[in-house]
Design an enzyme around this catalytic site. Structure first.
Site, PDB file in Angstrom:
ATOM      1  N   TYR A  20       0.825  -1.197   0.000  1.00  0.00           N
ATOM      2  CA  TYR A  20       0.000   0.000   0.000  1.00  0.00           C
ATOM      3  C   TYR A  20       0.864   1.253   0.000  1.00  0.00           C
ATOM      4  O   TYR A  20       1.375   1.699   1.035  1.00  0.00           O
ATOM      5  CB  TYR A  20      -0.926   0.013   1.220  1.00  0.00           C
ATOM      6  CG  TYR A  20      -1.824  -1.200   1.345  1.00  0.00           C
ATOM      7  CD1 TYR A  20      -2.189  -1.955   0.234  1.00  0.00           C
ATOM      8  CD2 TYR A  20      -2.313  -1.592   2.589  1.00  0.00           C
ATOM      9  CE1 TYR A  20      -3.008  -3.078   0.354  1.00  0.00           C
ATOM     10  CE2 TYR A  20      -3.144  -2.706   2.721  1.00  0.00           C
ATOM     11  CZ  TYR A  20      -3.478  -3.437   1.597  1.00  0.00           C
ATOM     12  OH  TYR A  20      -4.297  -4.542   1.730  1.00  0.00           O
ATOM     13  N   HIS A  80       0.244 -12.320   1.463  1.00  0.00           N
ATOM     14  CA  HIS A  80      -0.496 -11.362   0.645  1.00  0.00           C
ATOM     15  C   HIS A  80      -0.537 -11.789  -0.814  1.00  0.00           C
ATOM     16  O   HIS A  80       0.479 -11.796  -1.503  1.00  0.00           O
ATOM     17  CB  HIS A  80       0.166  -9.979   0.764  1.00  0.00           C
ATOM     18  CG  HIS A  80      -0.712  -8.856   0.326  1.00  0.00           C
ATOM     19  ND1 HIS A  80      -0.270  -7.552   0.243  1.00  0.00           N
ATOM     20  CD2 HIS A  80      -2.028  -8.820  -0.043  1.00  0.00           C
ATOM     21  CE1 HIS A  80      -1.264  -6.775  -0.159  1.00  0.00           C
ATOM     22  NE2 HIS A  80      -2.328  -7.526  -0.345  1.00  0.00           N
TER      23      HIS A  80
END
Length: 332
Positions: A56, A141
């Site tokens: 992010y 992830h």
């Protein structure tokens, strides 16, 4: 705000969790002070669960979240981050990262690494960016194209970290169901972060993943409850799964809105409430870029939803009769 534990661990999460992708400049820049105010508003509202990742904003989300939480009592909140993408410094910082969805300078590039060493290096770098000595939850992830390696190398490394007490809970975060279901069956993960696959619009997760989690006493965190914003404002050109919405999907979303608004409930309010009715779901994770967005989400969570709304959705064929739905909140 109500809390639940993740699986068989002692890690507790609030029913509403703060997803920090937005403050990593997802799609557009967010000033530092606006990001900090959003986290402050989440804290003031009782949110004590925060999720971030190196992905992010090339670490911006972790840096901002860590700075905002640093002076809070460490035992009073739960924080999760993710492993599987290492950030490698670029020789040049020209250009931006919008190709990956984040409005930040392209100072680094992402390198997928689901080796045991990659897990440790990723977690160490995340702790440095967060300015913390530990996180509570670590998730693999998006190992979509690396499932075998993640099962063989990354997962055992996470299991060792949990066994040693370095982290409290481990799991996987993906926007598909097949691979996380496999992790539930073949490993001892505590939690799945499932994005976009168990929402008011679609319930793919109900086929196998959620029943598997329930049967094994594991937990599910729901991300993407608004299906990339479609269940906030369905209209032509809206986004669904990070792409333009197909016509049949838009039609379904518009039908959902007609029903919910007919009962005086905003579509996004019903979408936020829906996932938590399933017994495997421990929390719903939503992103917010500003304090105003945080307060709006918390306000939605507190609004009553009449049972007749869910009955009509079933009658219209928009929800299957066997899908659990929220029960009306009791009046004090």
């Amino acid at each position: 705000m109500r809390t639940r534990t993740l699986g068989r661990t002692e890690v507790r999460v609030t029913e509403l969790a703060y997803g920090a992708a937005g403050i990593g400049n997802l799609f557009r820049p967010v000033p530092d002070e606006v990001a900090a105010a959003a986290i402050d508003a989440a804290w003031d509202a009782g949110i004590r669960t925060f999720d971030t990742a190196p992905h992010y904003g090339l670490g911006l989300s972790e840096r901002r979240l860590g700075a905002a939480l640093r002076d809070r009592p460490r035992e009073s909140y739960t924080i999760s981050t993710k492993v599987g993408r290492l950030l490698v410094e670029n020789e040049t910082t020209e250009g931006d990262d919008l190709g990956h969805g984040f409005a930040v300078p392209a100072t680094h590039r992402r390198v997928f690494d689901f080796t045991a060493d990659g897990v440790l290096r990723s977690l160490e770098a995340s702790l440095a960016r967060l300015g913390l000595d530990r996180v509570d939850v670590v998730l693999l992830h998006d190992p979509d194209d690396h499932v075998e390696q993640a099962l063989r190398e990354a997962y055992p490394a996470l299991e060792r970290l949990r066994d040693e007490g370095v982290v409290g809970a481990i799991g996987v975060g993906m926007n598909q169901c097949a691979a996380p279901t496999r992790f539930l069956r073949e490993t001892d993960i505590d939690v799945v972060l499932l994005a976009g696959r168990y929402t008011l619009l679609e319930q793919e997760g109900l086929a196998e993943l959620l029943p598997e989690a329930t049967a094994r006493g594991r937990s599910v965190l729901i991300g993407g409850a608004f299906n990339s914003g479609l269940l906030i404002d369905p209209k032509p050109g809206a986004t669904y799964d990070y792409a333009p919405v197909p016509g049949p999907v838009l039609d379904r979303a518009l039908r959902l809105r007609t029903v919910t608004e007919g009962h005086g409930v905003p579509l996004r309010g019903a979408a936020l409430a829906f996932p938590s009715a399933h017994p495997a779901v421990a929390a719903v994770l939503t992103g917010a870029r500003s304090a105003e967005e945080v307060r709006d989400t918390v306000d939605l969570l507190g609004r009553p939803i009449p049972a007749a709304l869910w009955d009509e959705l079933r009658a219209e064929g928009l929800l299957s009769p066997d899908i659990p739905v929220p029960q009306p909140k009791e009046t004090p």
